[in-house]
Design an enzyme around this catalytic site. Structure first.
Site, short mmCIF file in Angstrom:
data_model
loop_
_atom_site.label_atom_id
_atom_site.label_comp_id
_atom_site.label_asym_id
_atom_site.label_seq_id
_atom_site.Cartn_x
_atom_site.Cartn_y
_atom_site.Cartn_z
N GLY A 143 0.82 -1.20 0.00
CA GLY A 143 0.00 0.00 0.00
C GLY A 143 0.86 1.25 0.00
O GLY A 143 2.04 1.20 0.34
N GLN A 153 2.91 9.86 1.97
CA GLN A 153 4.27 9.34 1.82
C GLN A 153 5.00 9.91 0.61
O GLN A 153 6.22 9.88 0.55
CB GLN A 153 4.24 7.81 1.70
CG GLN A 153 3.81 7.11 2.97
CD GLN A 153 3.76 5.61 2.74
OE1 GLN A 153 2.76 5.10 2.29
NE2 GLN A 153 4.84 4.92 3.04
N CYS A 188 7.11 -0.53 6.57
CA CYS A 188 6.63 0.68 5.91
C CYS A 188 7.71 1.22 4.98
O CYS A 188 8.88 1.28 5.36
CB CYS A 188 6.27 1.72 6.96
SG CYS A 188 5.70 3.26 6.25
N LEU A 189 7.30 1.63 3.78
CA LEU A 189 8.26 2.17 2.80
C LEU A 189 8.88 3.48 3.29
O LEU A 189 9.89 3.91 2.76
CB LEU A 189 7.58 2.40 1.45
CG LEU A 189 7.08 1.16 0.71
CD1 LEU A 189 6.29 1.56 -0.53
CD2 LEU A 189 8.24 0.24 0.33
N HIS A 225 -3.19 0.80 8.30
CA HIS A 225 -1.86 1.39 8.16
C HIS A 225 -1.90 2.66 7.29
O HIS A 225 -1.33 3.69 7.64
CB HIS A 225 -0.93 0.33 7.54
CG HIS A 225 0.49 0.75 7.38
ND1 HIS A 225 1.51 0.27 8.16
CD2 HIS A 225 1.08 1.62 6.51
CE1 HIS A 225 2.66 0.83 7.78
NE2 HIS A 225 2.43 1.65 6.78
N GLU A 226 -2.61 2.57 6.16
CA GLU A 226 -2.64 3.72 5.24
C GLU A 226 -3.49 4.86 5.79
O GLU A 226 -3.13 6.03 5.62
CB GLU A 226 -3.15 3.28 3.85
CG GLU A 226 -2.40 2.13 3.19
CD GLU A 226 -0.88 2.27 3.20
OE1 GLU A 226 -0.37 3.40 3.24
OE2 GLU A 226 -0.19 1.23 3.19
N HIS A 251 -1.38 6.78 8.06
CA HIS A 251 -0.49 7.69 7.32
C HIS A 251 -1.19 9.00 6.99
O HIS A 251 -0.61 10.08 7.13
CB HIS A 251 -0.06 7.06 5.98
CG HIS A 251 1.20 6.25 6.05
ND1 HIS A 251 2.38 6.75 6.53
CD2 HIS A 251 1.45 4.97 5.69
CE1 HIS A 251 3.32 5.81 6.44
NE2 HIS A 251 2.77 4.72 5.95
NI NI Z 1 3.57 2.82 5.54
#
Ligand code: NI
Length: 169
Positions: free
Chosen positions: A46, A51, A91-92, A136-137, A140
């Site tokens: 995702g 981000q 997480c990226l 999670h998203e 963010h």
């Molecule tokens: Ni993330």
């Protein structure tokens, strides 16, 4: 399409709360295309707009094994949550490439309301990985990272790992 730069913790821009999308136009469609490309290139499950320094309520995800089922959710709203699952999160934006992940408690099931790229409102019942990804998203988009949910001790350990890697660059 373009691959966008992914902000890295502790970049303060990851803490900005995303604003609602009021109108879907070519600009939004282009941003979503770029987010898809960025998510796939980085092998993410995702990606939240936050981000990639776009502070709008948009996230993309693809939870398929074949990596060919891109989904986009605009103005996501978690309506209900139930149960509990305990699973690994990465997480990226947190130590990308360092293999940082930790176990986290999340709701097992949820009902999500959102809008698609045609401006249509939908509601989905999700569980397992899809439910984890959505929580999670949505975090963010509210300026929250998964590491915010960890204990001080675990957070310190992750911070040290990231600091060490950054000094090496
Ligand atoms: Ni993330």
């Amino acid at each position: 399409m373009a691959v966008l730069e992914i902000l890295q913790y502790p970049d303060p821009r990851l803490r900005i709360k995303a604003e609602s999308v009021t109108q879907i136009d070519d600009d939004i469609r282009k941003k979503v295309e770029d987010m898809y490309e960025t998510m796939y290139v980085n092998q993410g499950v995702g990606l939240a707009a936050t981000q990639v320094n776009i502070h709008l309520q948009i996230f993309t995800m693809d939870i398929s094994d074949t990596r060919d089922k891109p989904l986009c959710v605009i103005n996501p709203e978690i309506l209900t949550k139930s149960g509990m699952q305990y699973d690994y999160h990465g997480c990226l934006s947190v130590g990308a490439g360092l293999g940082i992940s930790d176990k986290l408690e999340r709701a097992a099931k949820l009902r999500l309301r959102g809008m698609d790229l045609d401006g249509k409102i939908f509601e989905w019942d999700l569980d397992e990985l899809a439910a984890i990804c959505v929580q999670h998203e949505v975090d963010h988009l509210n300026g929250i990272l998964f590491i915010d949910h960890l204990s001080r001790l675990k957070l310190d350990r992750i911070r040290k790992k990231i600091d060490k890697a950054q000094r090496r660059v």
